[in-house]
Design an enzyme around this catalytic site. Structure first.
Site, mmCIF file in Angstrom:
data_model
loop_
_atom_site.group_PDB
_atom_site.id
_atom_site.type_symbol
_atom_site.label_atom_id
_atom_site.label_comp_id
_atom_site.label_asym_id
_atom_site.label_seq_id
_atom_site.Cartn_x
_atom_site.Cartn_y
_atom_site.Cartn_z
ATOM 1 N N ARG A 114 0.864 -1.180 0.000
ATOM 2 C CA ARG A 114 0.000 0.000 0.000
ATOM 3 C C ARG A 114 0.902 1.233 0.000
ATOM 4 N NH1 ARG A 114 -5.079 -2.058 1.394
ATOM 5 N NH2 ARG A 114 -5.034 -3.823 2.845
ATOM 6 N N HIS B 199 3.192 -9.771 0.935
ATOM 7 C CA HIS B 199 2.931 -8.885 2.068
ATOM 8 C C HIS B 199 4.222 -8.445 2.753
ATOM 9 C CE1 HIS B 199 0.912 -7.907 6.069
ATOM 10 N NE2 HIS B 199 0.184 -7.251 5.201
ATOM 11 N N TYR C 223 0.081 4.834 12.240
ATOM 12 C CA TYR C 223 0.221 3.398 12.506
ATOM 13 C C TYR C 223 1.528 3.190 13.270
ATOM 14 C CZ TYR C 223 -3.329 1.770 9.106
ATOM 15 O OH TYR C 223 -4.482 1.496 8.425
ATOM 16 N N ARG D 258 -4.021 -6.882 18.954
ATOM 17 C CA ARG D 258 -4.968 -5.773 18.762
ATOM 18 C C ARG D 258 -6.347 -6.249 18.323
ATOM 19 N NH1 ARG D 258 -6.312 -3.045 14.161
ATOM 20 N NH2 ARG D 258 -4.495 -3.839 13.040
#
Length: 665
Positions: free
Chosen positions: A356, A416, A449, A545
């Site tokens: 991303r 990823h 983040y 989380r």
């Protein structure tokens, strides 16, 4: 997120922002999770998941809990946040409270700003019910009478373009306060009759449909992944199967049923809400209102001392590794390293994975310039990054046009891993410089983040990264790596072996210790190994989380396991794994969570934190601080519920606040 919105100790506008985030998260939950469950039900699948839960019963339970949550969202908005904001001069004016001057101004706004861009759609035999795009705001208008052609109409639709702001800000002289808003829905309700002259408007109700947004692609059968995605994004994402219909709570039952029938939505999928059907549209208030006293205090990310005022990042890394803990540390050293490489005549090659990125990305600009400067540039772009497919296709095309070697990863496996490799010719020979991270190369999200990044010139690590890139862009068997650990080949077994070793140490009377933080934990073998380690006496702390399928504190099974989740102003996104190893600790950061998809169906990379000083920093900042947190932590109970951790008689401790304070020091 909803609990954070309910927390009165949070700044007022931050509470509103958390409410908006909870709404956006719920949207995605329907688009992905609920959609997948409903597809299984439609296909006759009776059991799902590792526990083979009954799909019908699971949907009924989910439906009940979501409805309760939605009720809580609107109760919080209407009963607490809007009154609290009004008390501070931030008002949302209802139609019933408009005075004549305000009504006149809003009528002009309707005529000049709204009418020219909206398209009313009649519904009759010549104009059947149109396709309704995913999450687009619409109004259904109930009409009575005949139009200019003598046609009688019962219903018409009014799609609201995304270009129209969902909140209209009134001028101060009309509002009596600096910040007064009117919902666009209120403006349309008040003046919708102007779109249907000569007809009587008997009702006007907002609605929104949520659709299945998963892209179902058989990669083994396709010839061109990019072309296949481009062809399906519009159809399958915007017009997938409807899974939820939201309508205003004042919408009559017969109108709601009519919408449901037209959209193919069952009664169980209908949600009638007391307010705007998309709470996330209120997020604009946060940016529109200049009230720093109702927001978290601003901060400037730090730059590690070794990187301050440095023009030669290659020299910095030759002297030792640099650890970046975002957002407390700036992302700029990564960009600066890449930009330096772009213009350095000694740099021969640059390789990078991109999962991303920001729409306006300095990273992408640097790769384009590097290719134009004659560097050998390769980019592994993951086209299937959910909800970013279109952006990644545009990025791939831009890089390709600039001369970058663009590949899309491996068929059947999302790439990823987060890696950057720079190959430079130096006096001693070729040297490799790398950046490895738990998060994306996205310059915006690095501002909120939490992630760990490592800049290194360590030769073996560089060689491993090079091999992994060759594996992604070429063909052949998996490379043997020395320090990196990769999924889908070795990472799962690697983590299992580390957990088993800690259990063996505990059985021998030695110190077994595991601390791990991640976004999700569901892999059955990892969970079983943790249970076995707990029974052996290993003390285990997990900071998870999101979803966690492990049950801590169960007598005889997980007595020694504690699980907590931390929420705050920043999204906790780091993946860090600590194994005590009887006093000789090993610490790894990774792009992977302990989820089945990460360990078995993705290309992932875990990298060691080898320097003792950096290791101590990671342990302190990502693990110990988190285990001390008493302001934004919830502890998972044996029954699967979460209980918020309270400071008790101790001074409240916020891990995120402490990290910000550390950077100021």
């Amino acid at each position: 997120m909803l609990a954070m919105a309910e927390d009165e100790t949070q700044p007022l506008l931050e509470r509103l922002r958390f409410l908006c985030i909870s709404s956006a998260n719920l949207d995605e939950f329907f688009e992905v999770r609920v959609a997948a469950l409903k597809k299984k039900i439609s296909l006759g699948v009776t059991g799902t998941g590792v526990d083979r839960a009954d799909t019908g019963a699971l949907f009924r339970t989910l439906n009940e809990r979501v409805r309760a949550m939605v009720d809580d969202q609107y109760r919080l908005l209407n009963g607490q946040l809007i009154p609290a904001l009004a008390g501070e001069g931030i008002r949302f004016l209802r139609r019933a409270h408009w005075n004549n001057a305000q009504r006149s101004w809003l009528n002009t706004y309707m005529r000049e700003q709204v009418l020219p861009v909206v398209t009313p759609l009649s519904i009759d035999p010549a104009h059947p019910f149109p396709r309704i795009a995913n999450k687009n705001l619409h109004f259904i208008v109930c009409l009575h009478g005949n139009d200019a052609f003598g046609r009688g109409h019962r219903y018409a639709l009014l799609p609201v373009p995304r270009s129209l702001p969902r909140l209209v800000r009134l001028p101060r002289e009309l509002a009596g306060t600096d910040t007064a808003f009117v919902f666009l829905s209120s403006v349309l309700h008040a003046f919708v009759g102007e779109l249907f002259p000569g007809l009587t408007v008997e009702g006007c109700y907002q609605f929104r449909v949520t659709r299945d947004t998963e892209l179902y692609i058989d990669e083994e059968e396709m010839e061109d992944l990019k072309r296949e995605l481009q062809g399906r994004l519009e159809q399958e994402r915007r017009f997938g199967q409807a899974v939820r219909l939201e309508v205003a709570d004042n919408c009559p039952p017969e109108v709601a049923r009519y919408l449901g029938d037209c959209l193919g939505v069952m009664e169980d999928d209908l949600y009638q809400v007391n307010g705007p059907v998309n709470l996330h549209r209120l997020a604009s208030v946060y940016d529109d209102v200049e009230r720093p006293d109702f927001k978290y205090s601003s901060f400037k990310p730090a730059i590690p001392k070794r990187c301050v005022a440095q023009e030669d990042y290659f020299g910095v890394l030759r002297r030792g590794e640099v650890l970046l803990h975002h957002p407390y540390d700036a992302f700029s050293p990564v960009v600066a390293l890449l930009e330096q490489a772009t213009d350095d005549e000694k740099v021969l090659a640059i390789r990078q994975t991109l999962y991303r990125t920001a729409s306006r990305s300095s990273i992408a600009d640097a790769l384009v310039r590097a290719a134009q400067n004659g560097k050998e540039v390769s980019a592994v772009i993951e086209l299937r990054a959910r909800f970013d497919e279109a952006d990644n296709i545009r990025l791939a095309e831009r890089l390709y046009e600039a001369g970058v070697h663009v590949v899309y990863g491996v068929v059947g496996y999302k790439t990823h891993a987060k890696m950057l490799l720079i190959v430079r010719q130096e006096k001693e020979g070729l040297r490799r410089y790398v950046h490895l991270s738990t998060g994306n190369y996205h310059e915006i999200t690095t501002g909120f983040y939490t992630d760990i990044g490592l800049l290194s010139a360590e030769p073996i690590l560089g060689e491993d990264v090079q091999r992994l890139f060759h594996q992604l862009t070429g063909l052949g068997h998996a490379f043997k790596l020395q320090k990196l650990v990769q999924a889908p080949f070795d990472l799962h077994r690697f983590f299992l072996d580390k957990i088993h070793r800690e259990a063996d140490l505990a059985r021998q009377g030695k110190r077994g210790r595991i601390i791990a933080r991640m976004n999700g934990l569901e892999d059955p073998e990892i969970i079983e190994a943790l249970y076995a380690a707990s029974r052996a006496g290993v003390k285990i702390d997990l900071i998870v989380r999101g979803i966690c399928c492990l049950r801590p504190g169960v007598k005889g099974m997980s007595d020694n396991i504690r699980v907590r989740s931390i929420l705050g102003r920043f999204l906790e996104h780091s993946r860090v794994y600590y194994f005590g190893n009887d006093g000789k600790p090993e610490v790894y950061a990774a792009s992977a969570d302990w989820l089945i998809r990460n360990l078995h169906r993705r290309v992932e990379a875990a990298f060691p934190i080898q320097s003792r000083s950096l290791q101590r920093q990671v342990i302190r900042e990502t693990l110990r601080y988190s285990l001390r947190d008493t302001t934004g932590s919830w502890e998972l109970q044996p029954d699967g519920s979460y209980t918020r951790i309270e400071p008790g008689h101790k001074t409240p401790f916020s891990a995120q606040a402490q990290l910000l304070a550390d950077r100021l020091d």
